[in-house]
Design an enzyme around this catalytic site. Sequence first.
Site, PDB file in Angstrom:
ATOM      1  N   CYS A 133      31.621  14.317  22.190  1.00 22.71           N
ATOM      2  CA  CYS A 133      31.246  12.955  22.011  1.00 22.71           C
ATOM      3  C   CYS A 133      32.137  12.138  20.867  1.00 22.71           C
ATOM      4  O   CYS A 133      31.842  12.403  19.612  1.00 22.71           O
ATOM      5  CB  CYS A 133      29.573  12.932  21.431  1.00 22.71           C
ATOM      6  SG  CYS A 133      29.076  11.143  21.155  1.00 22.71           S
ATOM      7  N   CYS A 136      30.543   9.655  18.811  1.00 28.14           N
ATOM      8  CA  CYS A 136      29.734  10.435  17.603  1.00 28.14           C
ATOM      9  C   CYS A 136      30.452  10.886  16.539  1.00 28.14           C
ATOM     10  O   CYS A 136      30.229  10.736  15.204  1.00 28.14           O
ATOM     11  CB  CYS A 136      28.798  11.556  17.994  1.00 28.14           C
ATOM     12  SG  CYS A 136      27.671  11.382  19.662  1.00 28.14           S
ATOM     13  N   ASP A 137      31.632  11.292  16.763  1.00 29.03           N
ATOM     14  CA  ASP A 137      32.281  12.137  16.072  1.00 29.03           C
ATOM     15  C   ASP A 137      33.620  11.716  15.766  1.00 29.03           C
ATOM     16  O   ASP A 137      34.642  12.120  14.757  1.00 29.03           O
ATOM     17  CB  ASP A 137      32.737  13.623  16.264  1.00 29.03           C
ATOM     18  CG  ASP A 137      31.116  14.231  16.557  1.00 29.03           C
ATOM     19  OD1 ASP A 137      30.309  14.027  15.766  1.00 29.03           O
ATOM     20  OD2 ASP A 137      31.181  15.035  17.204  1.00 29.03           O
TER      21      ASP A 137
END
Length: 306
Positions: A133, A136-137
């Site tokens: 992701c 997300c990261d």
Amino acid sequence: METRDLVIVGAGPAGLTAALYAARAAIDTVLIEREMPGGQAATTEQIENYPGFPGGISGSELSIKMAEQVKEFGCEIVYSDVENIEREENAFRIKHLNGEIIAKSVIVATGAKPIMLGIKGEQEFHGRGVSYCATCDGAFFRDKKVAVIGGGNAAVEEAIFLTKFASKVYLIHRRDKLRAAKIAQKKAFDNPKIEFVWNSVLEEIKGNQTVEKVIIKNVKTGESSELSVDGVFVYIGTQANSDLLKGLVDLDERGYVIAGEDTVTKVPGLYVAGDLRKKPMKQVVTAAADGAVAAMQAERYLAENK
């Protein structure tokens, strides 16, 4: 034990749309979600192809708007993990972490999850440089070098997104051309931060506390080489989250539920919507369409089986 007319499992675009249509039809509905509304869509940085949003909208914002709209019509959302779905005479027993519900009909919209590479170092460095992701990261890799694995829409779009943070993005693909949409390809080819590594696959991910390098194999020459990177983002496809339905419905070899455009399964009163259903195109708009159809089917079923 409570009895409901309809239980919807999964609050991605399909489940949320099903809940919206069901609530508007005054069906006694509960929507069960184990994490946050939106599913995979919520982790997408920018959605440009959902109608009604010129300039695009972030996946998280779209998901929040969908959930708010569902709540406006009075649909109950329960945050819990569904453990089992059992057929009982003309109803279903839904077991979740916080209790049990008897449902007259069920829509399952649990979506799909990323396929893992299955190579050495992937599990070891998951969360320490290996991610599925970028939204997300990605921010953890500011001014660092990362590798993106894959050649489809997700891989190319997330590689473009990662250039907001990373100093260099290597897009590693086992073929010599991409499968992504032409507009996404053009953006990637025009981005100076993206370097393409063609005809190659990952053999191993190495590092100490975090990812430091990957071993790449050229599928044409058979030669292996090292590439220094700080992160690896994997986008090689998905497989269905269909464990709840094993033994109930027909699944293909990757676990996707075999059901037509009407979302009807072989079990009366049980419907599948969104990425969980085997179909040629998996997008937010097609998931939402599935949700609307499934809710309509459930409404008809309930009316015929009072």
